[in-house]
Design a protein around this motif. Structure first.
Motif, short mmCIF file in Angstrom:
data_model
loop_
_atom_site.label_atom_id
_atom_site.label_comp_id
_atom_site.label_asym_id
_atom_site.label_seq_id
_atom_site.Cartn_x
_atom_site.Cartn_y
_atom_site.Cartn_z
N ARG A 110 53.68 80.07 -14.82
CA ARG A 110 53.72 79.62 -16.21
C ARG A 110 54.26 80.70 -17.15
O ARG A 110 54.43 80.44 -18.34
N GLY A 111 54.50 81.91 -16.66
CA GLY A 111 55.05 82.98 -17.48
C GLY A 111 54.03 83.63 -18.40
O GLY A 111 54.39 84.22 -19.42
N LYS A 112 52.76 83.55 -18.05
CA LYS A 112 51.70 84.16 -18.87
C LYS A 112 51.72 85.68 -18.73
O LYS A 112 52.09 86.22 -17.70
N SER A 113 51.30 86.37 -19.78
CA SER A 113 51.25 87.84 -19.73
C SER A 113 49.91 88.34 -19.20
O SER A 113 49.85 89.43 -18.63
N THR A 114 48.85 87.58 -19.40
CA THR A 114 47.53 87.96 -18.90
C THR A 114 46.85 86.75 -18.28
O THR A 114 47.19 85.60 -18.58
N VAL A 115 45.86 87.03 -17.44
CA VAL A 115 45.06 85.97 -16.82
C VAL A 115 43.63 86.50 -16.67
O VAL A 115 43.43 87.69 -16.45
N MET A 116 42.67 85.61 -16.85
CA MET A 116 41.25 85.98 -16.73
C MET A 116 40.73 85.51 -15.37
O MET A 116 41.09 84.43 -14.90
N THR A 117 39.87 86.34 -14.78
CA THR A 117 39.21 85.97 -13.52
C THR A 117 37.79 86.54 -13.55
O THR A 117 37.56 87.59 -14.16
N PRO A 118 36.84 85.85 -12.93
CA PRO A 118 35.48 86.39 -12.89
C PRO A 118 35.45 87.76 -12.19
O PRO A 118 36.26 88.03 -11.31
#
Length: 130
Positions: free
Chosen positions: A18-26
């Protein structure tokens, strides 16, 4: 969730598509060690501890791109909950003739395949990155 590490790898893969700059993960210790290896090898910019919307600990992963394309071209889970893959130091595979990296969980911690070879330890091959 049966495979937390596989979930994190899928989140990274989906965010890059999706071209995101950041992603959150537990957050977890094993995820932190894998993210340390990815950052040391230059596949991600880094990660920071954060909290999600419910107040649970999480990591915010900063993804890395080169001229608009993701640095991580392929990230695959090798050892899964239904089938664990253990290898001795001589059997640890080279990914794309050394262009990629295998992440190995050893008795000395989570490390890249090159670090495992230099430390002369084998272990569980968690994933491969190219």
């Amino acid at each position: 969730m049966n495979d937390p590490l596989g979930d994190m790898l899928t989140r990274i893969r989906n965010a890059q598509m999706r071209g995101k700059s950041t992603v959150m993960t537990p957050a977890s210790k094993q995820r932190a060690r894998v993210l340390d290896v990815l950052a040391d090898e230059g596949y991600i910019r880094g990660y920071e501890p954060a909290t999600d919307d419910k107040g649970h600990p999480a990591f915010e992963i900063s993804l890395k791109y080169y001229e608009g394309t993701p640095v991580i071209r392929e990230i695959k889970r090798v050892s899964k909950p239904g089938r664990r893959v253990y290898m001795s130091v001589g059997d640890i595979p080279q990914v794309r003739q050394g262009l990629g990296v295998s992440i190995v969980s050893t008795s000395r911690g989570v490390m890249s395949d090159a670090a495992a070879r230099s430390a002369n330890v084998g272990g569980e091959v968690l994933c491969t990155v190219f």
